[in-house]
Enzyme design. Structure first.
Site, PDB file in Angstrom:
ATOM      1  CD  GLU A  99       6.800   0.090   5.002  1.00 44.57           C
ATOM      2  OE1 GLU A  99       6.291   0.545   4.372  1.00 44.57           O
ATOM      3  OE2 GLU A  99       6.641  -1.356   5.130  1.00 44.57           O
ATOM      4  CG  ASP A 132      -1.601  -0.813   0.794  1.00 47.31           C
ATOM      5  OD1 ASP A 132      -2.491  -1.466   0.186  1.00 47.31           O
ATOM      6  OD2 ASP A 132      -1.945  -1.453   2.788  1.00 47.31           O
TER       7      ASP A 132
HETATM    8  C1  BG6 Z   1      -1.283  -1.714   5.559  1.00 45.95           C
HETATM    9  C2  BG6 Z   1      -1.461  -0.098   5.185  1.00 45.95           C
HETATM   10  O1  BG6 Z   1      -0.347  -1.762   3.769  1.00 45.95           O
HETATM   11  O2  BG6 Z   1      -1.780  -2.520   5.769  1.00 45.95           O
HETATM   12  C3  BG6 Z   1      -2.446   0.267   6.672  1.00 45.95           C
HETATM   13  O3  BG6 Z   1      -0.380   1.020   5.103  1.00 45.95           O
HETATM   14  C4  BG6 Z   1      -3.349  -0.367   7.120  1.00 45.95           C
HETATM   15  O4  BG6 Z   1      -2.830   1.501   5.839  1.00 45.95           O
HETATM   16  C5  BG6 Z   1      -2.899  -2.048   7.135  1.00 45.95           C
HETATM   17  O5  BG6 Z   1      -4.158  -0.607   8.260  1.00 45.95           O
HETATM   18  C6  BG6 Z   1      -4.061  -2.811   7.363  1.00 45.95           C
HETATM   19  O6  BG6 Z   1      -4.843  -3.196   5.968  1.00 45.95           O
HETATM   20  P1  BG6 Z   1      -6.445  -3.862   5.966  1.00 45.95           P
HETATM   21  O7  BG6 Z   1      -6.148  -4.322   4.655  1.00 45.95           O
HETATM   22  O8  BG6 Z   1      -6.136  -5.367   6.461  1.00 45.95           O
HETATM   23  O9  BG6 Z   1      -6.882  -3.138   7.032  1.00 45.95           O
HETATM   24 MG    MG Z   2       2.569   0.899   2.339  1.00 49.92          MG
END
Ligand code: BG6
Ligand code: MG
Length: 229
Positions: free
Chosen positions: A179, A19
């Site tokens: 990252e 992400d």
């Molecule tokens: C991370 C994001 O990759 O995943 C966070 O940077 C996010 O913002 C975390 O809260 C958990 O993601 P998910 O999809 O399991 O809610």
């Molecule tokens: Mg990220």
């Protein structure tokens, strides 16, 4: 021998966060959290959002509630329901994704790493990581995918990056981690890997090398940065 080997230094693998690095889902997380927060009467800005990047779903909720002075306001079941609501919104946003949503330069980078026989890993804190990778059509590039379901400890703990290196059968010191999150850069450094930050220089100052956007994340640039250290 895989990868480069100059003065005993060797690059064997690049392990990516998902992400905000491979695709702009960091923005979708931001939109979904912001909407939920407003519903709870809490407002937050992008500077605060930096503290949510790389952080698990429940921990993100806790941080938002703490910001609004609402830490003790909800029961565990209510918090689960709020996190679920945010995730349903997020899932609607990612359902529309296509391969066009890869960030600039990322497909070229994945292709070049494959061509150079450098292993590719994914280390994502998201439980939606597989869905996003499938929607982007890039599953085939990854030699391993480690997501939130496979580790006990969240970033900044190094476990997720170390697990990826272990599964790729490479030493952490021969890995680059990429990252966009403060917590993620800290996890890479704690794993004894070379940390590349994508985004805000100030927020990511612990990284060994920082690029403003993924357009600057070329194979040549990251290899040069790794061997310069
Ligand atoms: C991370 C994001 O990759 O995943 C966070 O940077 C996010 O913002 C975390 O809260 C958990 O993601 P998910 O999809 O399991 O809610
Ligand atoms: Mg990220």
């Amino acid at each position: 021998m895989k990868g480069f080997d100059i003065m005993n230094k060797q690059l064997n693998a690049v392990i990516f966060d998902l992400d905000g690095v491979i695709t702009d889902t960091a923005e979708y997380h931001f939109i979904a959290w912001k909407q939920l927060a407003e519903q709870l009467g809490i407002t937050f800005d992008r500077a605060f959002n930096e503290q949510l990047k790389g952080v698990s779903r429940m921990e993100s909720l806790e941080r938002i509630l703490a910001l609004g002075g609402q830490t003790d306001r909800y029961t565990m079941a209510e918090k689960e329901a709020l996190a679920h609501q945010k995730n349903e919104h997020y899932k609607q946003l990612i359902a529309r994704m296509t391969p066009d949503d890869l960030l600039p330069g990322m497909l070229d980078l994945l292709r070049e790493l494959k061509r150079q026989n450098i292993k590719i890993g994914l280390a994502s804190a998201s439980k939606n990581a597989f869905t996003v990778i499938e929607r982007l059509g890039i599953r085939e590039y990854f030699d391993t995918i480690v997501d939130a379901a496979k580790v006990q400890n969240s970033k900044p703990h190094p476990e997720i990056f170390l697990t990826a290196a272990e599964q790729l059968r490479v030493d952490p010191s021969t890995c680059i981690g990429v990252e966009d999150a403060q917590a993620g850069v800290a996890a890479i450094k704690a794993a004894n890997m070379f940390a590349i930050g994508v985004g805000d220089k100030e927020a990511l100052k612990e990284a060994d090398y920082i690029v403003e956007t993924t357009a600057d994340l070329t194979y040549d640039a990251i290899v040069r940065a790794f061997y310069r250290e």
